[in-house]
Scaffold this active site. Structure first.
Site, PDB file in Angstrom:
ATOM      1  CB  SER A 144     104.668  11.562  44.349  1.00 52.36           C
ATOM      2  OG  SER A 144     104.790  10.998  45.628  1.00 52.36           O
ATOM      3  CG  HIS A 190      97.471   8.573  48.251  1.00 55.06           C
ATOM      4  ND1 HIS A 190      98.374   7.893  47.453  1.00 55.06           N
ATOM      5  CD2 HIS A 190      96.546   7.646  48.643  1.00 55.06           C
ATOM      6  CE1 HIS A 190      98.019   6.616  47.376  1.00 55.06           C
ATOM      7  NE2 HIS A 190      96.921   6.440  48.096  1.00 55.06           N
ATOM      8  CG  MET A 226      96.471   2.709  44.729  1.00 56.66           C
ATOM      9  SD  MET A 226      97.383   4.256  44.900  1.00 56.66           S
ATOM     10  CE  MET A 226      99.093   3.727  44.677  1.00 56.66           C
ATOM     11  CG  HIS A 231     100.348  12.517  45.112  1.00 56.34           C
ATOM     12  ND1 HIS A 231      98.987  12.324  45.029  1.00 56.34           N
ATOM     13  CD2 HIS A 231     100.862  11.356  45.578  1.00 56.34           C
ATOM     14  CE1 HIS A 231      98.697  11.094  45.413  1.00 56.34           C
ATOM     15  NE2 HIS A 231      99.823  10.484  45.774  1.00 56.34           N
ATOM     16  CG  ASP A 286     102.286   9.384  48.272  1.00 59.89           C
ATOM     17  OD1 ASP A 286     101.148   8.993  47.959  1.00 59.89           O
ATOM     18  OD2 ASP A 286     103.148   9.733  47.436  1.00 59.89           O
ATOM     19  CG  MET A 309      98.487   4.963  50.771  1.00 62.34           C
ATOM     20  SD  MET A 309     100.065   5.008  49.925  1.00 62.34           S
ATOM     21  CE  MET A 309     100.413   6.758  50.055  1.00 62.34           C
ATOM     22  CG  MET A 326     102.828   5.604  52.961  1.00 57.81           C
ATOM     23  SD  MET A 326     104.243   4.819  52.187  1.00 57.81           S
ATOM     24  CE  MET A 326     104.128   5.508  50.534  1.00 57.81           C
ATOM     25  CG  ASP A 350      99.946   7.418  43.377  1.00 54.17           C
ATOM     26  OD1 ASP A 350     101.122   7.507  42.987  1.00 54.17           O
ATOM     27  OD2 ASP A 350      99.601   7.570  44.565  1.00 54.17           O
ATOM     28  N   GLY A 351     101.467   5.695  40.490  1.00 45.83           N
ATOM     29  CA  GLY A 351     102.397   4.570  40.516  1.00 45.83           C
ATOM     30  C   GLY A 351     102.946   4.224  39.142  1.00 45.83           C
TER      31      GLY A 351
HETATM   32  C1  DX5 Z   1     103.100   4.977  46.592  1.00 44.67           C
HETATM   33  C2  DX5 Z   1     102.591   6.379  46.453  1.00 44.67           C
HETATM   34  C3  DX5 Z   1     102.971   7.076  45.203  1.00 44.67           C
HETATM   35  C4  DX5 Z   1     104.454   7.113  44.886  1.00 44.67           C
HETATM   36  C5  DX5 Z   1     104.558   6.968  43.398  1.00 44.67           C
HETATM   37  O1  DX5 Z   1     102.300   4.230  47.427  1.00 44.67           O
HETATM   38  O2  DX5 Z   1     101.185   6.437  46.556  1.00 44.67           O
HETATM   39  O3  DX5 Z   1     102.420   8.383  45.161  1.00 44.67           O
HETATM   40  O4  DX5 Z   1     105.112   8.279  45.296  1.00 44.67           O
HETATM   41  O5  DX5 Z   1     105.876   6.859  43.044  1.00 44.67           O
HETATM   42  P1  DX5 Z   1     106.343   6.583  41.549  1.00 44.67           P
HETATM   43  O6  DX5 Z   1     105.795   7.686  40.701  1.00 44.67           O
HETATM   44  O7  DX5 Z   1     107.837   6.607  41.662  1.00 44.67           O
HETATM   45  O8  DX5 Z   1     105.802   5.236  41.158  1.00 44.67           O
HETATM   46 ZN    ZN Z   2     100.225   8.467  46.259  1.00 42.67          ZN
END
Ligand code: DX5
Ligand code: ZN
Length: 219
Positions: A9, A67, A138, A34, A36, A69, A38, A176-177
């Protein structure tokens, strides 16, 4: 399933050294980037948007797994496809007409996936599964990297694996997470195919070796 698909990510990369970190992933055994996105509305944080993704695409030699969000992701599908997304995942909780949004992603030339928050049961996907290239579960509340993995995820992975196998599909399960050397192998064992990892990879002393280690997680 052959080998675990690894998607570092970029959220946890060093944005002042983004090209260096992109090259690290290019030269590693990782499979995807990946990405992200937001919007500060669907999740309580704002990450990065189009110009940064375009910059990543310029250097990335591997597919971009985007991804979203964001609320009403259907407003931006064509834009993300145009700037280089290869896979686009949208939250079930963020789009009212999921079937239409998935078709929109495919029509834009990308692979389409659905994301479920922790509190959304996998059963909501029963009828839409054949339209999903991938389901992203998630394992944290989305919005931030570096959070603690929620143990309830293992049971959700098992349930989803069963649903996919019963329908004879090859839909991928992505997590993810909070993925690391402890949770990663257990997730693969439970039936996951794709592991996203932000802090575990980019905060590691040797990110390339960490990715290589993740590639050894097998069922
Ligand atoms: C958070 C993201 C993730 C995030 C995961 O909302 O969707 O992709 O980067 O981070 P880690 O692997 O540090 O939990
Ligand atoms: Zn993500």
């Amino acid at each position: 399933m052959n080998t675990t698909i690894i998607a570092p990510s970029v959220l946890a990369a060093d944005f002042a050294n983004l090209q260096r970190d992109i090259e690290m992933v290019n030269n590693s055994q990782a499979d995807w980037f990946h990405i992200d996105v937001m919007d500060g509305l669907f999740v309580p944080n704002i990450s990065y948007g189009m110009p940064v993704i375009e910059a990543i695409k310029k250097h990335a030699t591997k597919p971009l797994d985007v991804h979203l969000m964001i609320e009403k992701p259907e407003r931006y599908i064509e834009t993300f496809a145009k700037i280089g997304a290869d896979i686009i995942t949208v939250h079930h909780e963020a789009t009212v007409h999921l079937h239409r949004t998935l078709k929109q992603i495919k029509d834009a030339g990308c692979k389409a996936g659905v994301v479920l928050n922790l509190s959304t049961p996998v059963s909501v996907l029963e009828d839409i599964l054949p339209d999903c290239y991938m389901v992203l579960l998630m394992s944290i509340n989305p919005g931030f990297g570096g959070q603690k993995f929620e143990e309830m995820t293992y049971a959700k992975v098992k349930k989803l694996r069963k649903m996919i196998d019963e329908q004879g599909l090859d839909t991928l399960i992505e997590i993810d997470g909070g993925v690391n050397h402890v949770t990663g192998p257990k997730l693969i064992e439970a039936g996951a195919d794709v592991l996203v990892a932000g802090s575990y990879v980019f905060n590691a002393e040797n990110p390339t070796e960490t990715i290589a280690h993740m590639k050894t997680f097998k069922r």
